[in-house]
Design a protein around this motif. Sequence first.
Motif, PDB file in Angstrom:
ATOM      1  N   GLY A 425       9.826  -7.012  19.175  1.00  0.00           N
ATOM      2  CA  GLY A 425       9.931  -5.884  18.710  1.00  0.00           C
ATOM      3  C   GLY A 425      10.821  -5.500  17.558  1.00  0.00           C
ATOM      4  N   LEU A 426      11.803  -6.343  17.216  1.00  0.00           N
ATOM      5  CA  LEU A 426      13.150  -5.080  16.424  1.00  0.00           C
ATOM      6  C   LEU A 426      12.790  -5.488  14.808  1.00  0.00           C
ATOM      7  CD1 LEU A 426      16.123  -4.663  18.843  1.00  0.00           C
ATOM      8  CD2 LEU A 426      14.306  -3.107  18.455  1.00  0.00           C
ATOM      9  N   ALA A 427      13.329  -5.090  14.158  1.00  0.00           N
ATOM     10  CA  ALA A 427      13.917  -4.991  12.527  1.00  0.00           C
ATOM     11  C   ALA A 427      14.190  -6.383  12.974  1.00  0.00           C
ATOM     12  CB  ALA A 427      13.517  -3.734  11.973  1.00  0.00           C
ATOM     13  N   MET A 562       0.269  -0.033  20.210  1.00  0.00           N
ATOM     14  CA  MET A 562       0.055   0.788  18.922  1.00  0.00           C
ATOM     15  C   MET A 562       1.033   1.293  18.122  1.00  0.00           C
ATOM     16  SD  MET A 562      -1.658   2.039  16.510  1.00  0.00           S
ATOM     17  CE  MET A 562      -3.850   1.390  17.565  1.00  0.00           C
ATOM     18  N   PHE A 563       2.250   2.299  19.396  1.00  0.00           N
ATOM     19  CA  PHE A 563       3.350   2.084  18.538  1.00  0.00           C
ATOM     20  C   PHE A 563       4.275   1.252  17.423  1.00  0.00           C
ATOM     21  CE2 PHE A 563       3.915   5.413  22.099  1.00  0.00           C
ATOM     22  CZ  PHE A 563       3.128   6.752  20.988  1.00  0.00           C
ATOM     23  N   ARG A 567       4.987   1.038  13.672  1.00  0.00           N
ATOM     24  CA  ARG A 567       5.989   1.266  12.930  1.00  0.00           C
ATOM     25  C   ARG A 567       6.353  -0.091  12.396  1.00  0.00           C
ATOM     26  NH1 ARG A 567       7.688   1.630  18.623  1.00  0.00           N
ATOM     27  NH2 ARG A 567       8.356  -0.545  18.989  1.00  0.00           N
ATOM     28  N   LEU A 568       5.675  -0.990  11.882  1.00  0.00           N
ATOM     29  CA  LEU A 568       5.759  -2.077  11.175  1.00  0.00           C
ATOM     30  C   LEU A 568       4.724  -1.723   9.593  1.00  0.00           C
ATOM     31  CD1 LEU A 568       4.368  -5.404  13.386  1.00  0.00           C
ATOM     32  CD2 LEU A 568       5.896  -5.312  11.971  1.00  0.00           C
ATOM     33  N   HIS A 573       5.359  -0.337   4.049  1.00  0.00           N
ATOM     34  CA  HIS A 573       5.545   0.416   3.621  1.00  0.00           C
ATOM     35  C   HIS A 573       6.262   1.660   2.606  1.00  0.00           C
ATOM     36  CE1 HIS A 573       3.080   3.770   0.874  1.00  0.00           C
ATOM     37  NE2 HIS A 573       3.341   4.819   1.653  1.00  0.00           N
ATOM     38  N   ARG A 574       7.822   1.422   3.080  1.00  0.00           N
ATOM     39  CA  ARG A 574       8.830   2.725   3.089  1.00  0.00           C
ATOM     40  C   ARG A 574       9.354   0.907   2.172  1.00  0.00           C
ATOM     41  NH1 ARG A 574      13.622   1.081   3.225  1.00  0.00           N
ATOM     42  NH2 ARG A 574      12.969  -0.692   5.081  1.00  0.00           N
ATOM     43  N   PHE A 575       9.619   0.303   2.730  1.00  0.00           N
ATOM     44  CA  PHE A 575       9.683  -1.105   1.590  1.00  0.00           C
ATOM     45  C   PHE A 575       9.131  -0.724   0.627  1.00  0.00           C
ATOM     46  CE2 PHE A 575      11.852  -5.510   1.241  1.00  0.00           C
ATOM     47  CZ  PHE A 575      12.963  -4.997   1.195  1.00  0.00           C
ATOM     48  N   ALA A 576       7.500  -1.405  -0.002  1.00  0.00           N
ATOM     49  CA  ALA A 576       7.113  -1.663  -0.530  1.00  0.00           C
ATOM     50  C   ALA A 576       7.330  -0.377  -1.978  1.00  0.00           C
ATOM     51  CB  ALA A 576       5.896  -1.503  -0.842  1.00  0.00           C
ATOM     52  N   ILE A 577       7.519   0.854  -1.473  1.00  0.00           N
ATOM     53  CA  ILE A 577       7.907   2.207  -2.086  1.00  0.00           C
ATOM     54  C   ILE A 577       8.851   2.427  -2.444  1.00  0.00           C
ATOM     55  CG2 ILE A 577       8.016   3.869  -0.726  1.00  0.00           C
ATOM     56  CD1 ILE A 577       5.542   5.277  -2.214  1.00  0.00           C
ATOM     57  N   THR A 578       9.854   1.976  -1.585  1.00  0.00           N
ATOM     58  CA  THR A 578      10.978   1.696  -2.736  1.00  0.00           C
ATOM     59  C   THR A 578      11.194   0.708  -3.575  1.00  0.00           C
ATOM     60  OG1 THR A 578      12.172   1.982  -0.635  1.00  0.00           O
ATOM     61  CG2 THR A 578      13.571   1.370  -2.052  1.00  0.00           C
ATOM     62  N   PHE A 579      10.930  -0.880  -3.571  1.00  0.00           N
ATOM     63  CA  PHE A 579      11.051  -1.625  -4.739  1.00  0.00           C
ATOM     64  C   PHE A 579      10.095  -1.501  -5.616  1.00  0.00           C
ATOM     65  CE2 PHE A 579       9.765  -6.325  -6.273  1.00  0.00           C
ATOM     66  CZ  PHE A 579      10.589  -5.983  -6.923  1.00  0.00           C
ATOM     67  N   HIS A 580       9.242  -0.452  -5.792  1.00  0.00           N
ATOM     68  CA  HIS A 580       7.644   0.261  -6.922  1.00  0.00           C
ATOM     69  C   HIS A 580       8.856   0.965  -7.543  1.00  0.00           C
ATOM     70  CE1 HIS A 580       5.062   2.033  -8.977  1.00  0.00           C
ATOM     71  NE2 HIS A 580       5.107   3.129  -9.098  1.00  0.00           N
ATOM     72  N   ARG A 581       9.558   1.983  -6.761  1.00  0.00           N
ATOM     73  CA  ARG A 581      10.208   3.060  -7.598  1.00  0.00           C
ATOM     74  C   ARG A 581      11.280   2.093  -8.707  1.00  0.00           C
ATOM     75  NH1 ARG A 581      10.128   7.275  -2.198  1.00  0.00           N
ATOM     76  NH2 ARG A 581       7.748   8.332  -3.041  1.00  0.00           N
TER      77      ARG A 581
END
Length: 695
Positions: A425-427, A562-563, A567-568, A573-581
């Motif tokens: 349950g943790l990143a 659901m939470f 979070r997953l 999404h955050r990790f993908a869009i950071t790499f894209h930028r």
Amino acid sequence: MADPATYRPAPGSIPESPGVYRFRDEHGRVIYVGKAKNLRSRLNSYFADFSALHPRTQTMVRTAGKVDWTVVATEVEALQLEYSWIKEFDPRFNVRYRDDKSYPYLAVTLGEDFPRVMVMRGAKRKGVRYFGPYSHAWAIRETVDQLLRVFPVRTCSAGVFKRQHQLGRPCLLGDIGKCSAPCVGRVSPDEHRALAEDFCAFMAGETGRFIKSIEAAMREAAAEQEYERAARLRDDMRALERALEKQAVVLPESTDCDMIAFAEDELVAAVQVFYVRGGRIRGQRGWVVDKVDDVTTADLVEHFLIQIYGESEAVPREVLVPELPPEPDPMTELLAERRGGPVRLRVPRRGDKKALLETVERNAHEALKQHKTRRAGDLTTRSVALRELQEALELDEAPLRIECYDVSNLQGTNVVASMVVFEDGLARKSEYRRFTIKAVEGQDDVRSVHEVITRRFRRYLAESERTGELDSLGDPEAETGGTPDGGGTPIDPETGRPRKFAYPPNLVVVDGGPPQAAAAQRALDELGIEDIPVCGIAKRLEEIWLPDEADPVILARNSEGMFLVQRLRDEAHRFAITFHRQRRSKAMTFSELDSVPGLGPARRSALLKHFGSVKRLREATPEQVAEVPGIGLRSAETIVAALHGATAGNQPGNKSENKPENTSGSTTEREPGDGPGRTDAGGSAADGEHRGRRA
């Protein structure tokens, strides 16, 4: 879940010597590391009475598939090896202290030509002197603001420093006397370094000599009737005194110690440390830890001392703890070895030190109270979330390892994908991966998901075959004993680096609805992988879609499951869009030097530093280029020819032929808050993937 009896070592095969042992799961991954004075006695305790074990220990023993051990000569060696293995393998069931926040430090960059005073967080760097940690960044800035009046050290960034140097005038701090303005040559590098060293000496506790020196100069100026200078010195002395007031005197000036206190319950513990130097509290820091065994306070103290001081040379003369570790003598010897001098490890019984330790304990209780209010960090809450997912998706076991994938692009350009990993349950950011989509042109999320899943699990099959896991799966006669360098270890014995995609998840989640989930399932089917469940999560209604199912799985909006899924999805999404930028920015900031073959970042920097710009470099002769350190005449001729060729190619009408193309993608930059993720961008023989550690 495995039956512990299937891998229990044969009677009499375990030595009675001190040593360190490792439990591994069915894939060979180390899930727990422990040490023991008597290996036979300690390991037998895991198999003797299963019902008497702590619930978390029961889960660990049933998750494991085998156990191996290494014999050492002394208990100190056992402590050192245990620390090394915990750091190397990061086992999920070991006690792992993690910061409850990112603490700021006051840092002085003594490794630079003109040292800079600044606030720093995160990993420590070479050539930087640190003070703290502090509870708040504003506390550092208030202290620095007072001290800059007496020690006007540079605080500006490299960009501001360079700009003011080019303009030939100082910034505002230089005008008001809070910077010595080395950017315009008001002081020499040696004079500025002396100011920085005096600043460090004051922060390190040598306060008396500076105050006495300023006071003597003030009285001398007054005696000579230089009242304006005397007034300035008086204000300087008051500034130093105000800075000292922020660091309360709690113990005699000769006291250097770390004070450690715990607050705990059945599931979690919080620890606080006060750093006392020169009798003053110089900093404070806190950690929290999930209990994975029936550990006592003494055990927590031992684990904490090993992990915090394991590689640190900043061990004080005295460490005060609420309870001594089970074996205090080896621990004291290890700390003394790290410090290079004697260390006292003791429990205060009376006096000022006991009173201060009680204050530290109150801070620990407050930290524990705050931690229990954080939903994601609570062990019970995470367990509920995993159980809800298991029941909703009808999984055979709780998804202890979940991988989530997302695709990011801008109108079909720079298409990339991300893989994030959650364990318990943790990143787990060290397991994150990033992909550059290669076989798909334009905006096609379904085909992109299929490509990413195929590449990821093709690598898993390759790693499994390489370690022999595929040969032994399902074979009860397979060898269950282990060696430190045996197959299945997460560290590749040939490269010394972690294996890339060595472990399968218990659940694959893709960001998207039925088409994306079906594409992921199709990729697994094509590879012959049948035991990894797949689902997709649709953004609009937060529905979970299973492959080949007409109706979605609906989780309650306020449920822990659901939470966790949200979070997953958000993290992927955050990790993908950071790499894209990052890739998009790299494509927009292409330099002519990037196209010169054999010219790496260090030599590019040296050339630009020597000539000042690409324009001047283009005007230079090969002999002038060869004057740059590290550049030979042959390399200089190649550079000049490449630049002149680029100039010809950039004439009007030829821009399209020389448009920069970003194809490497194998090394990217760290984003604040990210762990040491990886990049999978193409080029190796096995499916053309690279993994670059982010700088």
